[in-house]
Structure formats: C-alpha cells, structure tokens
Scaffold this motif. Sequence first.
Motif, PDB file in Angstrom:
ATOM      1  N   ALA A 272       0.832  -1.208   0.000  1.00  0.00           N
ATOM      2  CA  ALA A 272       0.000   0.000   0.000  1.00  0.00           C
ATOM      3  C   ALA A 272       0.864   1.255   0.000  1.00  0.00           C
ATOM      4  O   ALA A 272       0.614   2.203  -0.751  1.00  0.00           O
ATOM      5  CB  ALA A 272      -0.933  -0.011   1.210  1.00  0.00           C
ATOM      6  N   VAL A 273       1.897   1.261   0.842  1.00  0.00           N
ATOM      7  CA  VAL A 273       2.807   2.418   0.891  1.00  0.00           C
ATOM      8  C   VAL A 273       3.571   2.534  -0.415  1.00  0.00           C
ATOM      9  O   VAL A 273       3.716   3.630  -0.979  1.00  0.00           O
ATOM     10  CB  VAL A 273       3.768   2.296   2.091  1.00  0.00           C
ATOM     11  CG1 VAL A 273       4.816   3.407   2.041  1.00  0.00           C
ATOM     12  CG2 VAL A 273       3.000   2.361   3.401  1.00  0.00           C
ATOM     13  N   GLY A 274       4.068   1.412  -0.935  1.00  0.00           N
ATOM     14  CA  GLY A 274       4.804   1.443  -2.197  1.00  0.00           C
ATOM     15  C   GLY A 274       3.944   1.918  -3.354  1.00  0.00           C
ATOM     16  O   GLY A 274       4.398   2.702  -4.192  1.00  0.00           O
ATOM     17  N   ALA A 275       2.691   1.459  -3.398  1.00  0.00           N
ATOM     18  CA  ALA A 275       1.803   1.826  -4.497  1.00  0.00           C
ATOM     19  C   ALA A 275       1.415   3.297  -4.457  1.00  0.00           C
ATOM     20  O   ALA A 275       1.286   3.944  -5.500  1.00  0.00           O
ATOM     21  CB  ALA A 275       0.553   0.955  -4.472  1.00  0.00           C
ATOM     22  N   THR A 276       1.233   3.850  -3.256  1.00  0.00           N
ATOM     23  CA  THR A 276       0.867   5.266  -3.153  1.00  0.00           C
ATOM     24  C   THR A 276       2.089   6.168  -3.289  1.00  0.00           C
ATOM     25  O   THR A 276       2.029   7.208  -3.950  1.00  0.00           O
ATOM     26  CB  THR A 276       0.160   5.539  -1.818  1.00  0.00           C
ATOM     27  OG1 THR A 276       0.947   5.022  -0.723  1.00  0.00           O
ATOM     28  CG2 THR A 276      -1.205   4.879  -1.783  1.00  0.00           C
TER      29      THR A 276
END
Length: 330
Positions: A272-276
């Motif tokens: 989630a952090v990587g994608a955002t």
Amino acid sequence: TQETPHARTQRAAWIFAAIYAGLNVVLTALLLIEGMSLFDALCHSFGTVATGGFSTYNKSIEHFDSLPIDLTITLFMLVACTNFTLLYFVVIRRPGRLLRDVEFRTYIAILAVATLTVVAFGLSHSDFPDVGSALRYGSFQVVSIMTNTGFGTADFDRWTDFNRGLLLLLMFIGGCAGSTSCSIKVIRYILLVKILRLEVEQIYHPNVVRHVRLGGKALTEPNLRKDVLLYFAVFLLLFVVAWLLLVGIEPDGTWADNGRPVHDKLIDCAAAVGATFNGVGPGLGICGESQNYARFHWPSKIILSCMMLLGRLEIFVLLALFVPDFWRRK
C-alpha cells in the motif's frame, strides 16, 4: 540573435506540451477505432499518457477484453514514460538520439527482462493458460506497474508470489527522467550503480580519482555522489517509516473482518505504501488490483495521502516546508 535561457525554457515547455497533447490525440483516435466510445477513449487516453491509470470501469482495461486495446495502451504507456526530449528528437527525424540514450536502453532492457521473467514463472506456476495469454497479460502488467500507471487487464494479485514480489519491486523504478512517470526513475539507478562501483574501487585503489561517466561523458558536479546517495536514503527512510506507521496504526480487524489472513498485514501495508508513494494505485492483498483503499481507517488514509503527495512532488522541496529555518526571515 542568441536565445536567452528564459526563451529556451519557454520554447521547451511548448514543445513538451505539444508532444503531450499529440500523444493524447493519437491515442484517443486509435482507441475510437478499436471500439471505445469517445468518452472512454478520452478518459483512458488521459490516464495513459499522464500515467494516472484511472479508468471509467471497476475492472479497468480488463473490462474491454480487447487485444488491440491492450497492445495500444501498452505501447503508449511505454512511450509516455520515455524522456520527452528524446521524443522530440524522434519527431524531428533524429531517432538516433533515442537509441543512443543509456537511460532509454536500460529502461527497455528492464521491461524486457521483467516481462520474460513474469511470463516464464507464470507459465510454470499456472498463472496463465498459454503462451499467448502470458505475453499479453504479463507484458501489460509489467509496463503498467513499472511506469506507475496502474491499469489492469488481469488480477495479478492471484499470480505466484514471485511474480507479485517482482511487480512490487518494479513499482520503485518508474520511467525515464523528463517523462510523466513518478517514482525514482531509471537514471538514478544507473547513477547509483556507477557510484557504488566507484566507491568499491576506491576501497582497494584509494588514490585513484575517477568521475562518474554517463553516455561517455564525465559528470563533474562535485555533489553528485552525495546527492544521489542522499536521495535514495531519504526515499528508503520515508518508505520504512510510513510502512511501520501503517502496520502499527491499522488494526488487525481490517483483515479479519474481510476474510483475509492477518499475517498478510505486513506485506499488504508495504504494498500500500509502495503503491501510493510511487503513484501506482493498486497494490497487493487488501489493496490489490481488484480491491481498493476503502477498508483502511482514516489515520491510515492520511498517511497514504501524504505518501502520494511526497511521491508525485519533489521530495526535498516538499520536506523543506516542514523545516523551521525555511520560514524564518533572513
């Protein structure tokens, strides 16, 4: 008369704007020919060239189930993440600059190797029914994720763990400098590898002085090594801090209430952090290609919103706003 720097900058801006608009017009026309409505063609053209990835359908590009559409959007995602300066040289019939550019060649090489790897592992683990499907869906998702676009033609969250992990790593690469992609960019990885090689060489040859060379030219900027290493350090630090904050803040019930294993929390939060942070959109697990971020609680959404801002804007410029000395009168 000699052109002033301001005039050159303005001229370059108009050229890049024309290239950007031209790509949108051409892609819209192609998508119309391939069966999209005008509204869908415009929306998906904007989402492709800007690498935004927003679709008018929950199933994204998979909704159309069209091989020509898949191939066209794959090509334009690849082009949109090429340095616009190089595209300008292609327009004026000087494609040699594109082919000689070390960043572009590395960019294409990474995409090719990643696609072949996804196809090979996908076929060996039954992610795809045949070679044709593997090439079609594997190449689309590799290009979509690495260029930070985020379109989908298949639920890659159901693929083998190796392929899912590879896509997660591709999120942190991005396209070329001077493109619409965000993330770290290929050129910084090229410089990082060259800098690390020189640093290792100085361990056993401490008296040797060499400059980082790019495209056969020496880069003599005195702070280049420090700046590149500092960028990667800050990027990694921000990712780790946000990841651990998300793991600590988001309750386990978010996974349990949605019928998902709680032990997936660690990798789902990282995705989630990587994608955002990298402007991709879909992550893995609870925020995978067929899911969204609605299940996260509001504190987690604030963290992820901050990561989107940091990833899309220049990190150091945005962080400077939070330094007290920046606001003090001199």
